[in-house]
Structure formats: structure tokens, C-alpha cells
Design a protein around this motif. Sequence first.
Motif, PDB file in Angstrom:
ATOM      1  N   ARG A 155       0.808  -1.228   0.000  1.00  0.00           N
ATOM      2  CA  ARG A 155       0.000   0.000   0.000  1.00  0.00           C
ATOM      3  C   ARG A 155       0.839   1.276   0.000  1.00  0.00           C
ATOM      4  NH1 ARG A 155      -2.958  -0.441   5.166  1.00  0.00           N
ATOM      5  NH2 ARG A 155      -3.801   1.563   4.547  1.00  0.00           N
ATOM      6  N   VAL A 156       2.148   1.153   0.173  1.00  0.00           N
ATOM      7  CA  VAL A 156       3.013   2.338   0.204  1.00  0.00           C
ATOM      8  C   VAL A 156       3.108   2.912  -1.212  1.00  0.00           C
ATOM      9  CG1 VAL A 156       5.361   3.175   0.617  1.00  0.00           C
ATOM     10  CG2 VAL A 156       4.343   1.498   2.182  1.00  0.00           C
ATOM     11  N   PRO A 157       2.720   4.179  -1.384  1.00  0.00           N
ATOM     12  CA  PRO A 157       2.823   4.791  -2.713  1.00  0.00           C
ATOM     13  C   PRO A 157       4.286   4.848  -3.173  1.00  0.00           C
ATOM     14  CG  PRO A 157       1.434   6.111  -1.260  1.00  0.00           C
ATOM     15  CD  PRO A 157       2.103   5.078  -0.404  1.00  0.00           C
ATOM     16  N   LEU A 158       4.539   4.423  -4.399  1.00  0.00           N
ATOM     17  CA  LEU A 158       5.915   4.368  -4.905  1.00  0.00           C
ATOM     18  C   LEU A 158       6.630   5.711  -4.837  1.00  0.00           C
ATOM     19  CD1 LEU A 158       5.678   1.919  -7.935  1.00  0.00           C
ATOM     20  CD2 LEU A 158       6.656   1.530  -5.668  1.00  0.00           C
ATOM     21  N   GLY A 159       5.896   6.783  -4.979  1.00  0.00           N
ATOM     22  CA  GLY A 159       6.518   8.101  -4.922  1.00  0.00           C
ATOM     23  C   GLY A 159       6.989   8.510  -3.539  1.00  0.00           C
ATOM     24  N   THR A 160       6.680   7.714  -2.517  1.00  0.00           N
ATOM     25  CA  THR A 160       7.039   8.073  -1.142  1.00  0.00           C
ATOM     26  C   THR A 160       8.038   7.110  -0.497  1.00  0.00           C
ATOM     27  OG1 THR A 160       5.214   6.799  -0.184  1.00  0.00           O
ATOM     28  CG2 THR A 160       4.753   9.094  -0.785  1.00  0.00           C
ATOM     29  N   VAL A 161       8.489   6.090  -1.227  1.00  0.00           N
ATOM     30  CA  VAL A 161       9.305   5.050  -0.595  1.00  0.00           C
ATOM     31  C   VAL A 161      10.640   5.561  -0.055  1.00  0.00           C
ATOM     32  CG1 VAL A 161       8.207   3.175  -1.876  1.00  0.00           C
ATOM     33  CG2 VAL A 161      10.332   4.188  -2.748  1.00  0.00           C
ATOM     34  N   ARG A 162      11.127   6.683  -0.552  1.00  0.00           N
ATOM     35  CA  ARG A 162      12.393   7.252  -0.067  1.00  0.00           C
ATOM     36  C   ARG A 162      12.186   8.523   0.762  1.00  0.00           C
ATOM     37  NH1 ARG A 162      16.539   3.847   0.241  1.00  0.00           N
ATOM     38  NH2 ARG A 162      16.533   2.483  -1.551  1.00  0.00           N
ATOM     39  N   SER A 183      11.620   2.733   2.702  1.00  0.00           N
ATOM     40  CA  SER A 183      12.747   1.929   2.210  1.00  0.00           C
ATOM     41  C   SER A 183      13.743   1.636   3.329  1.00  0.00           C
ATOM     42  CB  SER A 183      13.458   2.640   1.059  1.00  0.00           C
ATOM     43  OG  SER A 183      12.634   2.710  -0.070  1.00  0.00           O
ATOM     44  N   ASP A 184      14.000   2.632   4.177  1.00  0.00           N
ATOM     45  CA  ASP A 184      14.892   2.419   5.317  1.00  0.00           C
ATOM     46  C   ASP A 184      14.313   1.358   6.260  1.00  0.00           C
ATOM     47  OD1 ASP A 184      16.696   4.405   4.471  1.00  0.00           O
ATOM     48  OD2 ASP A 184      15.696   5.955   5.667  1.00  0.00           O
ATOM     49  N   LEU A 185      13.013   1.395   6.453  1.00  0.00           N
ATOM     50  CA  LEU A 185      12.370   0.417   7.330  1.00  0.00           C
ATOM     51  C   LEU A 185      12.553  -0.996   6.785  1.00  0.00           C
ATOM     52  CD1 LEU A 185      10.651  -0.218   9.813  1.00  0.00           C
ATOM     53  CD2 LEU A 185       8.621   0.266   8.427  1.00  0.00           C
ATOM     54  N   VAL A 186      12.385  -1.164   5.490  1.00  0.00           N
ATOM     55  CA  VAL A 186      12.594  -2.479   4.880  1.00  0.00           C
ATOM     56  C   VAL A 186      14.071  -2.871   4.995  1.00  0.00           C
ATOM     57  CG1 VAL A 186      12.446  -3.828   2.748  1.00  0.00           C
ATOM     58  CG2 VAL A 186      10.580  -2.278   3.376  1.00  0.00           C
ATOM     59  N   ALA A 187      14.980  -1.931   4.798  1.00  0.00           N
ATOM     60  CA  ALA A 187      16.412  -2.202   4.943  1.00  0.00           C
ATOM     61  C   ALA A 187      16.733  -2.665   6.362  1.00  0.00           C
ATOM     62  CB  ALA A 187      17.225  -0.958   4.593  1.00  0.00           C
ATOM     63  N   TYR A 188      16.090  -2.052   7.337  1.00  0.00           N
ATOM     64  CA  TYR A 188      16.268  -2.433   8.739  1.00  0.00           C
ATOM     65  C   TYR A 188      15.845  -3.888   8.954  1.00  0.00           C
ATOM     66  CZ  TYR A 188      15.396  -2.214  13.819  1.00  0.00           C
ATOM     67  OH  TYR A 188      15.385  -2.445  15.170  1.00  0.00           O
ATOM     68  N   THR A 220      20.727   2.667  -2.064  1.00  0.00           N
ATOM     69  CA  THR A 220      20.607   2.836  -3.514  1.00  0.00           C
ATOM     70  C   THR A 220      19.719   1.773  -4.168  1.00  0.00           C
ATOM     71  OG1 THR A 220      22.593   1.520  -3.951  1.00  0.00           O
ATOM     72  CG2 THR A 220      22.892   3.916  -3.648  1.00  0.00           C
ATOM     73  N   GLU A 221      19.199   0.873  -3.374  1.00  0.00           N
ATOM     74  CA  GLU A 221      18.404  -0.224  -3.928  1.00  0.00           C
ATOM     75  C   GLU A 221      16.965   0.209  -4.174  1.00  0.00           C
ATOM     76  OE1 GLU A 221      19.065  -3.289  -1.027  1.00  0.00           O
ATOM     77  OE2 GLU A 221      21.143  -3.564  -1.668  1.00  0.00           O
ATOM     78  N   SER A 222      16.387  -0.288  -5.231  1.00  0.00           N
ATOM     79  CA  SER A 222      15.001   0.045  -5.565  1.00  0.00           C
ATOM     80  C   SER A 222      14.046  -0.610  -4.568  1.00  0.00           C
ATOM     81  CB  SER A 222      14.667  -0.431  -6.979  1.00  0.00           C
ATOM     82  OG  SER A 222      14.550  -1.848  -6.997  1.00  0.00           O
ATOM     83  N   TRP A 223      12.848  -0.066  -4.505  1.00  0.00           N
ATOM     84  CA  TRP A 223      11.790  -0.602  -3.642  1.00  0.00           C
ATOM     85  C   TRP A 223      11.547  -2.076  -3.978  1.00  0.00           C
ATOM     86  CZ3 TRP A 223       9.649   0.296   0.785  1.00  0.00           C
ATOM     87  CH2 TRP A 223       8.361  -0.148   1.096  1.00  0.00           C
ATOM     88  N   ASP A 224      11.433  -2.391  -5.262  1.00  0.00           N
ATOM     89  CA  ASP A 224      11.184  -3.782  -5.655  1.00  0.00           C
ATOM     90  C   ASP A 224      12.328  -4.691  -5.231  1.00  0.00           C
ATOM     91  OD1 ASP A 224       8.705  -3.193  -6.756  1.00  0.00           O
ATOM     92  OD2 ASP A 224       9.491  -3.016  -8.797  1.00  0.00           O
ATOM     93  N   TYR A 225      13.551  -4.220  -5.403  1.00  0.00           N
ATOM     94  CA  TYR A 225      14.711  -5.020  -5.014  1.00  0.00           C
ATOM     95  C   TYR A 225      14.746  -5.221  -3.489  1.00  0.00           C
ATOM     96  CZ  TYR A 225      19.418  -6.846  -4.709  1.00  0.00           C
ATOM     97  OH  TYR A 225      20.502  -7.649  -4.448  1.00  0.00           O
ATOM     98  N   LEU A 226      14.485  -4.164  -2.747  1.00  0.00           N
ATOM     99  CA  LEU A 226      14.436  -4.279  -1.284  1.00  0.00           C
ATOM    100  C   LEU A 226      13.391  -5.293  -0.846  1.00  0.00           C
ATOM    101  CD1 LEU A 226      14.670  -0.531  -0.239  1.00  0.00           C
ATOM    102  CD2 LEU A 226      16.320  -2.324   0.343  1.00  0.00           C
ATOM    103  N   ARG A 227      12.229  -5.207  -1.442  1.00  0.00           N
ATOM    104  CA  ARG A 227      11.148  -6.135  -1.084  1.00  0.00           C
ATOM    105  C   ARG A 227      11.549  -7.579  -1.384  1.00  0.00           C
ATOM    106  NH1 ARG A 227       5.881  -3.979  -1.476  1.00  0.00           N
ATOM    107  NH2 ARG A 227       5.286  -5.993  -0.621  1.00  0.00           N
ATOM    108  N   GLU A 228      12.198  -7.789  -2.526  1.00  0.00           N
ATOM    109  CA  GLU A 228      12.640  -9.143  -2.888  1.00  0.00           C
ATOM    110  C   GLU A 228      13.741  -9.620  -1.941  1.00  0.00           C
ATOM    111  OE1 GLU A 228      12.331 -12.688  -4.514  1.00  0.00           O
ATOM    112  OE2 GLU A 228      11.021 -11.010  -5.050  1.00  0.00           O
TER     113      GLU A 228
END
Length: 168
Positions: A27-34, A50-55, A101-109
Motif C-alpha cells: 500500500r506504500v505509494p511508490l513516490g514516497t518510498v524514499r 525503504s529504510d524500514l525495509v532495509a532495517y 541505492t536499492e530500488s523498492w522492488d529489489y528491497l522487497r525481494e
Amino acid sequence: MAVPETRDELLAAIEKTFVQLERDLDRVPLGTVRDPVLDGHAKDTKMSPSDLVAYLIGWNQQVLIWHQRRSAGLPDEFPAAGIKWNQLGALAQRFYSEHETESWDYLREELRDAKASIIELINGYEDDELYGEPWYGKWTMGRMISFNTSSPYVNARSRIRAWLRTGQ
């Protein structure tokens, strides 16, 4: 959710909380992931989704590192190499920067892959190995895994949901 006390309960808790987290991350809008819109893990800091997913990736990978080191007969490094328990904010910052520097899709994967590796790790143990005796301090191996998987998934989910309710 009750604290897992068996391998099956641990696996179920990880799966359930991960599926719920994935739905909220969808549900996170792509324009807000960073955008730094969430309270960070260090006092008076902000982080992005994105930082939260990185964590979460960082902590999942840290669990795997602990087990790899023990399997190789190397000394423990808790919570991480060069970090003390009172420096968890610095560790969070390290996790954020490792993935900045990783994309949202890459982080999620990458998060899905880390979770899958945790599941594989857990499946390699029996209940008595996971919960029969302390593994680190007073904590069992299963509890240490839970502390760094399903519990942070729940916390991350509550952060994302609260932010999404504000309408971004």
C-alpha cells in the motif's frame, strides 16, 4: 500474538506477520518510498519506508550471520560486528545506508529472500534445539530468532499503518 514456544509456532508467527507486513508494504505509494516520513530507530531521526525495509533485511541477515558464525566455530558477535547492544541506533543507520541505492522492488525481494533463509534455518532445528536451553544469555535460539523476525515485522507494520492512516 503469543510468544512462540515451538518450531511450528515460530514458523507460523513469522509467516503470519510477514504476510500481513507484505500487504501493508504493498500500500506504500511508490513516490514516497524514499521520503523520511517515519520515526527512525535512533532518537530524533526520521526514516523512509525503504529504510524500514532495509532495517528488517539487516536484522534477518544478522540472525543468519549469528548462525553461520556458530556453525563455523567462530566467536559470537552480538548484536553485530563492532556494535554493542547500546548502539542499536547506529546499527539501524548502518542497515539503512547499506541499502540506500536499492530500488523498492529489489528491497522487497531481498526481504523475502532473507525471510526464506530464516525459514530454512528454522526447519533445520528441532523444538529442543530452538527452545530447550538458553542460546544467548537467558534467551533460547527460537526466542532470539523471533526477536529479530516476527516481532520487528509487527512493529514495522504498525509504523507503516499509522503513517498510511495520516494520508501521507
